[in-house]
Design an enzyme around this catalytic site. Structure first.
Site, short mmCIF file in Angstrom:
data_model
loop_
_atom_site.label_atom_id
_atom_site.label_comp_id
_atom_site.label_asym_id
_atom_site.label_seq_id
_atom_site.Cartn_x
_atom_site.Cartn_y
_atom_site.Cartn_z
N THR A 260 -39.52 -4.33 35.10
CA THR A 260 -39.61 -5.09 36.56
C THR A 260 -39.97 -6.59 36.26
O THR A 260 -39.55 -7.42 36.81
CB THR A 260 -40.67 -4.38 37.32
OG1 THR A 260 -40.58 -3.16 37.57
CG2 THR A 260 -40.55 -4.86 38.72
N TYR B 166 -37.75 5.33 45.89
CA TYR B 166 -37.00 5.21 46.97
C TYR B 166 -36.63 6.67 47.29
O TYR B 166 -36.67 7.04 48.60
CB TYR B 166 -35.93 4.34 47.09
CG TYR B 166 -35.40 4.11 48.66
CD1 TYR B 166 -36.16 3.05 49.15
CD2 TYR B 166 -34.49 4.52 49.00
CE1 TYR B 166 -35.78 2.76 50.62
CE2 TYR B 166 -33.93 4.75 50.25
CZ TYR B 166 -34.78 3.61 51.08
OH TYR B 166 -34.21 3.49 52.28
N ARG C 180 -45.11 0.92 43.35
CA ARG C 180 -43.63 0.71 43.45
C ARG C 180 -42.70 1.77 43.70
O ARG C 180 -41.69 1.55 44.41
CB ARG C 180 -43.29 -0.21 42.20
CG ARG C 180 -44.04 -1.40 42.07
CD ARG C 180 -43.35 -2.35 40.83
NE ARG C 180 -43.91 -3.28 40.32
CZ ARG C 180 -43.80 -4.59 41.05
NH1 ARG C 180 -42.55 -4.73 41.86
NH2 ARG C 180 -44.33 -5.74 40.79
N TYR D 205 -42.98 5.69 33.01
CA TYR D 205 -43.77 4.58 33.74
C TYR D 205 -44.03 5.16 34.95
O TYR D 205 -43.36 5.35 36.04
CB TYR D 205 -42.77 3.47 33.70
CG TYR D 205 -43.48 2.26 34.54
CD1 TYR D 205 -44.66 2.06 34.56
CD2 TYR D 205 -42.66 1.16 34.79
CE1 TYR D 205 -45.29 1.06 35.07
CE2 TYR D 205 -43.01 -0.16 35.44
CZ TYR D 205 -44.34 -0.25 35.58
OH TYR D 205 -44.78 -1.41 36.21
#
Length: 291
Positions: free
Chosen positions: A44, A107, A138, A133
């Protein structure tokens, strides 16, 4: 092999917003010279969400080539599409990365069973070591220690970048995953406590700015010298905080621009820092003795 200070490498851009590969190569040399223990391109912090697939692959190729085996390279290879993730991992393996960093799918919010199926498919697609991760803030998915323990049974699932902020997770995962499972912090500010619980390093944003200090901090914790590590923590903490007042990679790039390392340019939807945050970072750089 994977321990210590591992900068989550920024991706530098030219003034017209294209990849700045010359600066990227210079950053690799600088990090090696400063004592970083590995590099993590195209996470990111490397602006993976706004890189094209071709750019993503090119950055990994260039970093692996520039490192030339001197320190480990953990390639960002996460996706919320299992099929896409397989392609990214296979590419990272083909170009010589030492491991892949794979974020929990974001998402689409898979269940724990979905996480096991996702990472199992990735592990079966390549022999490249995989570091999970886990960053619920997030991805909106939190992999439990029990799920991680199931995945740790797979030979190529070797560790985790833990950004939950829950220090007890290190101890819990030592139980479910074993003591040899590589646990790396994903949060600079809590990396001291993370290692005290049994962690072995940090995939760090601040290390883009202060690699020598972050490397020496990590070396102190790994040597069990927590008094010395606390001195580094006191010196670095204002920088950890200031960089994340706004999105961390924007703060990191601004701080790097102040040190003459790269342009502060980021891609939309991220925008440049506000003036108050710039002043906070300037003060933190001064506190750390960097300017």
């Amino acid at each position: 092999m994977f321990k210590g200070s591992l900068p989550a490498l920024v991706t530098p851009f030219t003034p017209d917003g294209e990849l700045d590969l010359d600066t990227l190569k210079k950053l690799v040399e600088w990090h090696i010279d400063q004592g970083s223990h590995g590099l993590v391109p195209v996470g990111t912090t490397g602006e993976s969400p706004t890189l094209t697939h071709d750019e993503h692959r090119l950055v990994i190729e260039e970093v692996v080539r520039a490192v030339d085996g001197r320190i480990p390279v953990i390639a960002g290879a996460g996706s919320n599409s299992t099929r896409e993730g397989i392609g990214l991992i296979r590419h990272a393996a083909e170009v010589g990365a030492d491991a892949a960093l794979v974020v929990t799918p974001y998402y689409n919010k898979p269940t724990q069973a979905g996480l096991i199926a996702h990472y199992t498919a990735l592990a079966e697609a390549s022999d490249l070591p995989i570091i999970i991760y886990n960053i619920p803030g997030r991805s909106v998915v939190d992999m439990t220690p029990e799920t991680m323990g199931e995945l740790a049974k797979l030979p190529t699932i070797i560790g985790v970048k833990d950004a939950t902020g829950k220090l007890e997770r290190v101890s819990q995962q030592r139980i479910t995953c074993g003591h040899d499972f590589v646990q790396l912090s994903g949060e600079d500010g809590t990396a001291l406590g993370f290692n005290a619980h049994g962690g072995v390093g940090c995939i760090s944003v601040t290390a883009n700015v202060a690699p020598k200090l972050c490397a020496e901090f990590q070396e102190a914790t790994l040597a069990g010298d927590y008094a010395k590590a606390l001195e580094y923590q006191d010196r670095l903490m204002p920088l950890h905080v200031a960089i994340f007042v706004e999105p961390g990679l924007v703060g990191a790039k601004y701080a790097m621009s102040r040190l003459g390392l790269c342009d502060e340019r980021v891609r939309l939807p991220l925008v440049p820092l506000t003036d108050p945050t710039r002043r906070l970072i300037d003060a933190a750089l001064d506190h750390a003795g960097l300017i």
